[in-house]
Design a protein around this motif. Structure first.
Motif, PDB file in Angstrom:
ATOM      1  N   LEU A  94       0.830  -1.209   0.000  1.00 10.25           N
ATOM      2  CA  LEU A  94       0.000   0.000   0.000  1.00 10.25           C
ATOM      3  C   LEU A  94       0.864   1.258   0.000  1.00 10.25           C
ATOM      4  O   LEU A  94       0.505   2.259  -0.626  1.00 10.25           O
ATOM      5  N   ASP A  95       1.997   1.223   0.693  1.00  6.43           N
ATOM      6  CA  ASP A  95       2.916   2.369   0.684  1.00  6.43           C
ATOM      7  C   ASP A  95       3.336   2.693  -0.747  1.00  6.43           C
ATOM      8  O   ASP A  95       3.339   3.849  -1.162  1.00  6.43           O
ATOM      9  N   PHE A  96       3.693   1.644  -1.503  1.00  5.63           N
ATOM     10  CA  PHE A  96       4.083   1.848  -2.899  1.00  5.63           C
ATOM     11  C   PHE A  96       2.904   2.397  -3.702  1.00  5.63           C
ATOM     12  O   PHE A  96       3.038   3.383  -4.426  1.00  5.63           O
ATOM     13  N   ALA A  97       1.743   1.766  -3.548  1.00  6.93           N
ATOM     14  CA  ALA A  97       0.562   2.199  -4.305  1.00  6.93           C
ATOM     15  C   ALA A  97       0.194   3.629  -3.955  1.00  6.93           C
ATOM     16  O   ALA A  97      -0.143   4.430  -4.838  1.00  6.93           O
ATOM     17  N   ASP A  98       0.277   3.978  -2.682  1.00  7.45           N
ATOM     18  CA  ASP A  98      -0.082   5.322  -2.244  1.00  7.45           C
ATOM     19  C   ASP A  98       0.786   6.373  -2.934  1.00  7.45           C
ATOM     20  O   ASP A  98       0.294   7.429  -3.317  1.00  7.45           O
TER      21      ASP A  98
END
Length: 196
Positions: A94-98
């Protein structure tokens, strides 16, 4: 005439890809012409066509860049030592996607790649291959979590991997198209769902 360095060629190619990303993010694949990309890049027609023969080649190259970055991040998460608990692994994804859901993020282009893959058989094969790799990374995360006791021994790690994979694009789609929820809220919900 002196030979042009590989660094110069790579920089020029990247300049064109960056210009295409700007145009595609702003206007979409279908509303963007090669002339738009040429103007955005500030290069001559010949210079752009030297690297990319068509808009489709640009779309495919950008799709490769977008998906390769995600593949590398997921590979790192899957190989993390010690193995990450499922909720931690999803939160890192999610960090990457965010980071890719803002106005300049690549997820806006990824959504267009999905649509384009429905009409372009060559791109569809590429996307299917990359998404199969993504699912395998998540299955590896699930398998390692199972070995660490974070999943029941009889859990189908392939199915768990597919479900985990679905959580990340679902979050990114909501961020891009519906302005929410924020990552902290979504990650907390994922932790709630993954508690056993």
């Amino acid at each position: 005439m002196p030979r042009v360095s590989d660094e110069h060629l790579a920089a020029r190619r990247q300049q064109i890809l960056d210009a295409a990303r700007v145009c595609f993010s702003r206007d979409g694949f279908h509303a963007t012409s090669m002339q738009d990309v040429i103007a955005e890049a500030g290069l001559s027609v010949g210079a752009v066509y030297r690297y990319f023969k068509s808009k489709q080649e640009l779309v495919t190259s950008i799709a490769e860049d977008v998906l390769e970055g995600a593949d590398a991040v997921l590979g790192e998460i899957a190989a993390h030592e010690p193995p990450l608990p499922l909720a931690d692994a999803v939160e890192r994804a999610l960090d990457f996607a965010d980071g890719q859901t803002g106005p300049d993020g690549l997820f806006r282009i990824a959504i267009q790649v999905w649509g384009e893959a429905l009409r372009d058989p060559e791109l569809a094969v590429f996307v299917k291959d990359r998404y199969s790799r993504f699912r395998q990374h998540y299955a590896t995360i699930a398998r390692r979590a199972q070995e660490a006791g974070d999943l029941p021994p009889d859990a189908d790690v392939e199915a768990v991997g597919a479900a985990l994979f679905g959580m990340v694009p679902a979050y990114a789609i909501q961020r891009v198209l519906a302005d929410g929820p924020d990552k902290k809220t979504y990650a907390a919900a994922v932790r709630t769902l993954l508690m056993r």
